[in-house]
Design a protein around this motif. Structure first.
Motif, PDB file in Angstrom:
ATOM      1  N   TYR A   1      36.311 -14.788  77.753  1.00 17.80           N
ATOM      2  CA  TYR A   1      37.055 -14.244  76.371  1.00 17.80           C
ATOM      3  C   TYR A   1      38.337 -14.284  76.356  1.00 17.80           C
ATOM      4  O   TYR A   1      39.126 -14.612  75.440  1.00 17.80           O
ATOM      5  CB  TYR A   1      36.527 -12.859  76.082  1.00 17.80           C
ATOM      6  CG  TYR A   1      35.206 -12.786  75.424  1.00 17.80           C
ATOM      7  CD1 TYR A   1      34.686 -13.637  74.395  1.00 17.80           C
ATOM      8  CD2 TYR A   1      34.068 -11.728  75.989  1.00 17.80           C
ATOM      9  CE1 TYR A   1      33.431 -13.429  73.977  1.00 17.80           C
ATOM     10  CE2 TYR A   1      32.935 -11.840  75.425  1.00 17.80           C
ATOM     11  CZ  TYR A   1      32.569 -12.638  74.377  1.00 17.80           C
ATOM     12  OH  TYR A   1      31.264 -12.611  73.833  1.00 17.80           O
TER      13      TYR A   1
ATOM     14  N   TYR B   1      38.637  -7.510  73.035  1.00 18.63           N
ATOM     15  CA  TYR B   1      38.402  -8.637  73.146  1.00 18.63           C
ATOM     16  C   TYR B   1      38.510  -9.815  72.046  1.00 18.63           C
ATOM     17  O   TYR B   1      38.951 -10.909  72.262  1.00 18.63           O
ATOM     18  CB  TYR B   1      36.837  -9.154  73.734  1.00 18.63           C
ATOM     19  CG  TYR B   1      36.589  -8.628  75.222  1.00 18.63           C
ATOM     20  CD1 TYR B   1      37.665  -9.207  76.203  1.00 18.63           C
ATOM     21  CD2 TYR B   1      35.345  -8.175  75.361  1.00 18.63           C
ATOM     22  CE1 TYR B   1      37.308  -8.749  77.530  1.00 18.63           C
ATOM     23  CE2 TYR B   1      35.143  -7.765  76.929  1.00 18.63           C
ATOM     24  CZ  TYR B   1      36.055  -8.078  77.782  1.00 18.63           C
ATOM     25  OH  TYR B   1      35.949  -7.781  79.274  1.00 18.63           O
ATOM     26  N   THR B   2      38.124  -9.307  70.822  1.00 18.87           N
ATOM     27  CA  THR B   2      38.244  -9.842  69.613  1.00 18.87           C
ATOM     28  C   THR B   2      38.965  -9.071  68.413  1.00 18.87           C
ATOM     29  O   THR B   2      38.906  -7.897  68.788  1.00 18.87           O
ATOM     30  CB  THR B   2      37.099 -10.319  69.112  1.00 18.87           C
ATOM     31  OG1 THR B   2      35.888  -9.302  68.984  1.00 18.87           O
ATOM     32  CG2 THR B   2      36.305 -11.395  70.308  1.00 18.87           C
TER      33      THR B   2
ATOM     34  N   VAL C   1      36.466 -13.634  60.407  1.00 18.78           N
ATOM     35  CA  VAL C   1      37.137 -14.443  61.447  1.00 18.78           C
ATOM     36  C   VAL C   1      36.403 -15.473  61.430  1.00 18.78           C
ATOM     37  O   VAL C   1      37.166 -16.540  61.699  1.00 18.78           O
ATOM     38  CB  VAL C   1      36.838 -13.618  62.811  1.00 18.78           C
ATOM     39  CG1 VAL C   1      36.904 -14.580  64.028  1.00 18.78           C
ATOM     40  CG2 VAL C   1      37.643 -12.401  63.000  1.00 18.78           C
TER      41      VAL C   1
ATOM     42  N   PRO D   1      42.875 -15.573  63.636  1.00 17.91           N
ATOM     43  CA  PRO D   1      42.082 -15.014  64.540  1.00 17.91           C
ATOM     44  C   PRO D   1      42.506 -16.009  65.935  1.00 17.91           C
ATOM     45  O   PRO D   1      42.462 -15.257  67.027  1.00 17.91           O
ATOM     46  CB  PRO D   1      40.647 -15.319  64.342  1.00 17.91           C
ATOM     47  CG  PRO D   1      40.784 -16.251  63.126  1.00 17.91           C
ATOM     48  CD  PRO D   1      41.831 -15.973  62.530  1.00 17.91           C
TER      49      PRO D   1
ATOM     50  N   VAL E   1      43.806 -13.871  69.198  1.00 18.26           N
ATOM     51  CA  VAL E   1      42.981 -13.681  70.410  1.00 18.26           C
ATOM     52  C   VAL E   1      43.905 -14.078  71.657  1.00 18.26           C
ATOM     53  O   VAL E   1      43.687 -13.811  72.798  1.00 18.26           O
ATOM     54  CB  VAL E   1      41.780 -14.588  70.495  1.00 18.26           C
ATOM     55  CG1 VAL E   1      42.243 -16.011  70.470  1.00 18.26           C
ATOM     56  CG2 VAL E   1      40.737 -14.135  71.588  1.00 18.26           C
TER      57      VAL E   1
ATOM     58  N   ALA F   1      38.243 -18.824  69.191  1.00 22.22           N
ATOM     59  CA  ALA F   1      38.155 -17.535  68.492  1.00 22.22           C
ATOM     60  C   ALA F   1      36.724 -17.445  67.863  1.00 22.22           C
ATOM     61  O   ALA F   1      36.196 -16.245  67.674  1.00 22.22           O
ATOM     62  CB  ALA F   1      39.199 -17.374  67.429  1.00 22.22           C
TER      63      ALA F   1
ATOM     64  N   GLY G   1      33.754 -16.893  70.318  1.00 20.10           N
ATOM     65  CA  GLY G   1      33.732 -15.589  70.854  1.00 20.10           C
ATOM     66  C   GLY G   1      32.940 -14.606  70.036  1.00 20.10           C
ATOM     67  O   GLY G   1      32.297 -13.690  70.190  1.00 20.10           O
ATOM     68  N   VAL G   2      33.351 -14.589  68.797  1.00 16.32           N
ATOM     69  CA  VAL G   2      32.899 -13.633  67.561  1.00 16.32           C
ATOM     70  C   VAL G   2      31.362 -14.055  67.377  1.00 16.32           C
ATOM     71  O   VAL G   2      30.437 -13.105  67.098  1.00 16.32           O
ATOM     72  CB  VAL G   2      33.583 -13.837  66.194  1.00 16.32           C
ATOM     73  CG1 VAL G   2      32.948 -12.888  65.151  1.00 16.32           C
ATOM     74  CG2 VAL G   2      35.021 -13.063  66.466  1.00 16.32           C
TER      75      VAL G   2
END
Length: 510
Positions: free
Chosen positions: A35, A102-103, A125, A247, A251, A342, A345-346
């Protein structure tokens, strides 16, 4: 010959990206590695990586095309791209790193303690990431088709495969090295042909290009653009406030060791972007000199790739064109990698991981799920890009900036600096900003370029969407004080207290 050299240049960039990205596979073992690269990225490396991902197809191809097409009014475009980082530096860089998120959805939930706000942030995002990925695929199709004659879908497919492989291999650790390398590749590939073309121009004594007053003077109304001051101001506002809401930009700040490193990173980014953005206007002006008009159906986005072949004959022009093709692909791959990271990760944290945990009955991170999310992150915009090709690259990016400015900018600025932000206010601001900017984009896409104030307001919505979102957030927050999180004072102290103070306290307590 030109086609062969361009194919070789593109292939070298793609292979290098995969090789460097593969190194992350050996280094990424923990959740934080995938991440946020273990939060150990130095300011210099992170600045190169941020610059690499930020300088997209819109910067490499679109900025020169817009200046070529519309003139000095668009010289503010590279200024705005860079100025956005000054706003980010002053407003949110260090506090966002101190949040420990993290996000961006992590930050939204930590600040407001609301799963609804977190879900809205997650959806936005993904939406902004996909909207920004679409022009990267468009640019890949455009660049490869122009220099090699390949079908349009080939360039998009190459970018999708390479990006999914690099992101899935080692997450943020892989992407950090890839993007840092690609910044210097694209800067070199844009600078060398520019210096050669400038030298040839000086040697020829050709003088300045013959252009109209509407091109060479600021804020001169032209056909279909009778409100140039508003359009320019709205674009600048979108770039200044939209940058902090992108995003793939945010990040990267989670990868710094601390808030001080985040600020140093931003200062370095401003310098690196400033160097790069000196070059696109050069191509625009030289394009007006050597290509005063483009054939019907040929987009101004192609001016950078067309120029060397028109100025330099033989192998020299082929080599310069190949360099620009390789640089364009480096720009496409680096930005697409950051956006895909990005979004991945989400997608994984918010949607895939909870479902995989329920299916497996465990809490394992699930690297396979992360790689599945990486594939999903590129497939959807790849498909969308096939249906919106008529929109210019920089125009699509502009709407992404407007959406970010109208949604995440109010959430982050007020979340970092105002204790009175309530859950209800945050939700209302996100919804109103998203609906307003998205509606403007859809109407512009469906109806085409409109004249007068309706056209200006819809094509450049940031100037009214962002203030509307800010006002909605503030008014609703003032009307709903009961939904202000109780632990807001404690969290605000955490966001604004330098790390050295926390360290000194811990030493005293020991």
């Amino acid at each position: 010959m030109a086609d062969s050299l361009s194919v070789i240049a593109v292939a070298l960039v793609c292979v290098t990206t995969l090789v460097v990205g593969g190194l992350g596979l050996r280094l990424s073992r923990r959740t934080s590695d995938f991440y946020v690269a273990g939060r150990t990225v130095s300011p210099r490396l992170n600045a190169s990586a941020i610059s690499g991902e930020y300088l997209s197809a819109a910067s490499f191809l679109g900025v020169a095309g817009l200046i070529y097409d519309q003139g000095v009014d668009l010289l503010w475009l590279p200024v705005g791209y860079t100025l956005g980082y000054l706003v980010l530096l002053v407003m949110v860089a260090a506090p966002m790193r101190r949040s420990g998120a993290y996000t961006l959805p992590d930050f939204a939930e930590a600040r407001l303690g609301s799963m609804l706000v977190r879900r809205l942030a997650a959806v936005l995002v993904v939406a902004i990431g996909w909207m920004y990925l679409v022009p990267q695929f468009q640019g890949a199709s455009l660049a490869l088709q122009l220099v090699t004659g390949a079908p349009q879908w080939v360039g998009s497919l190459i970018v999708a495969v390479v990006v999914a492989g690099a992101v899935g291999a080692g997450g943020m650790r892989s992407i950090t090295f890839v993007q840092a390398m690609q910044y210097w590749i694209k800067l070199t590939c844009l600078a060398v042909p520019a210096f050669v073309l400038i030298a040839l121009w000086i040697r020829s004594g050709a003088g300045a290009p013959d252009v109209s007053d509407a091109w060479s003077l600021p804020f001169v109304p032209r056909s279909g653009d009778d409100h140039p001051i508003y359009r320019t101001s709205s674009m600048m506002l979108a770039l200044c406030f939209g940058t902090m809401g992108l995003p793939h930009v945010l990040v990267r700040y989670y990868t710094n060791p601390d808030g001080v490193a985040a600020r140093r990173t931003t200062v370095s980014v401003v310098a690196l972007l400033g160097i790069f953005y000196l070059l696109p206007p050069v191509y625009a002006v030289l394009g007006r000199l050597h290509l005063p008009s483009l054939p019907a159906g040929v987009r101004s986005d192609t001016i950078v790739l067309q120029l060397p072949g028109r100025v330099v004959e033989g192998i020299g022009g082929d080599v310069l064109t190949a360099m620009l093709a390789g640089g364009a692909f480096a720009a496409l791959l680096s930005t697409a990698s950051g956006l895909a990271m990005a979004v991945t990760g989400v997608l994984h944290q918010e949607f895939l991981r909870p479902r995989l945990s329920r299916l497996t009955g465990g809490d394992a991170f699930g690297f396979g799920g992360f790689r599945l999310a990486a594939v999903a992150a590129v497939v959807v915009p790849f498909v969308i890009a096939r249906f919106v090709e008529k929109i210019g690259i920089a125009t699509t990016v502009g709407f992404a900036f407007s959406l970010a400015a109208a949604t995440f900018a109010p959430l982050m600025i007020l979340g970092v600096w105002w204790r009175g932000l309530s859950r209800a206010g945050a939700v209302a601001g996100l919804v109103v900003g998203a609906l307003a900017s998205t509606s403007a984009g859809l109407v512009t896409y469906a109806a085409g370029a409109l004249g007068g104030w309706p056209g200006a307001l819809l094509a450049n919505p940031a100037a009214w969407c962002a203030p509307l979102a800010f006002a909605t957030t503030v008014i609703v927050s003032l009307a709903t004080p009961a939904s202000i999180p109780r632990d807001t004072p404690r969290l605000m102290v955490r966001l604004h207290t330098p790390e050295r103070v926390h360290l000194a306290r811990s030493r005293l307590s020991d």
